[in-house]
Design an enzyme around this catalytic site. Structure first.
Site, PDB file in Angstrom:
ATOM      1  N   GLU A 154       0.837  -1.208   0.000  1.00 49.46           N
ATOM      2  CA  GLU A 154       0.000   0.000   0.000  1.00 49.46           C
ATOM      3  C   GLU A 154       0.869   1.255   0.000  1.00 49.46           C
ATOM      4  O   GLU A 154       0.580   2.246   0.678  1.00 49.46           O
ATOM      5  CB  GLU A 154      -0.961   0.000   1.195  1.00 49.46           C
ATOM      6  CG  GLU A 154      -1.883  -1.204   1.279  1.00 49.46           C
ATOM      7  CD  GLU A 154      -2.910  -1.284   0.145  1.00 49.46           C
ATOM      8  OE1 GLU A 154      -3.016  -0.335  -0.663  1.00 49.46           O
ATOM      9  OE2 GLU A 154      -3.617  -2.308   0.068  1.00 49.46           O
ATOM     10  N   GLN A 188       1.161   3.599  -1.962  1.00 49.18           N
ATOM     11  CA  GLN A 188       0.560   4.846  -2.427  1.00 49.18           C
ATOM     12  C   GLN A 188       0.211   5.781  -1.279  1.00 49.18           C
ATOM     13  O   GLN A 188       0.095   6.991  -1.456  1.00 49.18           O
ATOM     14  CB  GLN A 188      -0.696   4.569  -3.272  1.00 49.18           C
ATOM     15  CG  GLN A 188      -1.917   4.082  -2.500  1.00 49.18           C
ATOM     16  CD  GLN A 188      -1.954   2.579  -2.315  1.00 49.18           C
ATOM     17  OE1 GLN A 188      -1.010   1.888  -2.670  1.00 49.18           O
ATOM     18  NE2 GLN A 188      -3.045   2.067  -1.783  1.00 49.18           N
TER      19      GLN A 188
END
Length: 201
Positions: A87, A89
């Site tokens: 994850e 991002q």
């Protein structure tokens, strides 16, 4: 020479499963893995990283204010052969630069798995910085229900319609998002189509 990797894919492309399989492969060769995820991702609890197919592992949580480079130097220097981030991002751009510095200064490979764009097809800040500074960028592919390559993470409301406005970060899985090709995404918005999420009867 170590590298910074960005492996991205749309929702449902098994990014987390690939991150966990990569961790297993390193550990099977007696190498030490530092597994991280941003604190924004709390779906599986604070210290667990879990894939949709049931793989899971203990993970260290990284809040946005954490300096990952300093954390590495104080707790993992000499004890870590590779860093895997899921994850990614949700990391800040500064944290991506800190990972870049770990690669450059300590010759530790860093593998980042995550989404490239949000539900409005806009780059997440962490993903944007990775696109700028990663040595290797690889797409993890998945398909739209029409059979074309999926590139859009469509957010779906309770009535089955595509949401086009709202906060960039709203956690969810198959209950809130579906991967679509851009053509189906645009058509769904234009025609106000009802989208059936995966797993719905």
């Amino acid at each position: 020479m170590a590298k910074l990797y960005f492996k991205y894919g749309a929702m449902g492309s098994s990014k987390t499963a690939q991150a966990l399989i990569t961790k297993y492969n390193y550990e099977e060769n007696d190498l030490s893995v530092w597994l991280l995820k941003p604190s924004a991702d709390t779906r599986d609890g604070k210290s667990i990283l879990r894939s949709r197919i049931g793989l899971e592992a203990e993970v260290e949580i990284v809040p946005p204010e954490t300096d990952i480079l300093e954390l590495f130097r104080s707790t993992r220097l000499g004890k870590c052969d590779v860093i895997i981030v899921d994850e990614c991002q949700f990391l800040t751009q500064e944290q991506i630069d800190q990972l870049r510095a770990i690669v450059d200064e300590h010759n530790i490979p860093v593998m980042c798995f995550g989404l490239r764009t949000d539900f409005q097809t806009k780059l997440f800040p962490g993903s944007l910085r990775l696109m700028e500074v990663a040595d290797t960028i690889q797409e993890i592919k998945t398909i739209c229900d029409c059979g074309a390559k999926a590139t859009v993470n469509a957010r779906i409301d309770s009535t089955g319609h595509i949401i086009t406005h709202g906060a960039q970060v709203v956690l969810g899985g198959n209950d809130s998002y579906i991967a679509m090709c851009h053509k189906c995404y645009v058509r769904g918005i234009r025609e106000n189509r009802v989208i059936k999420l995966h797993g719905q009867s």
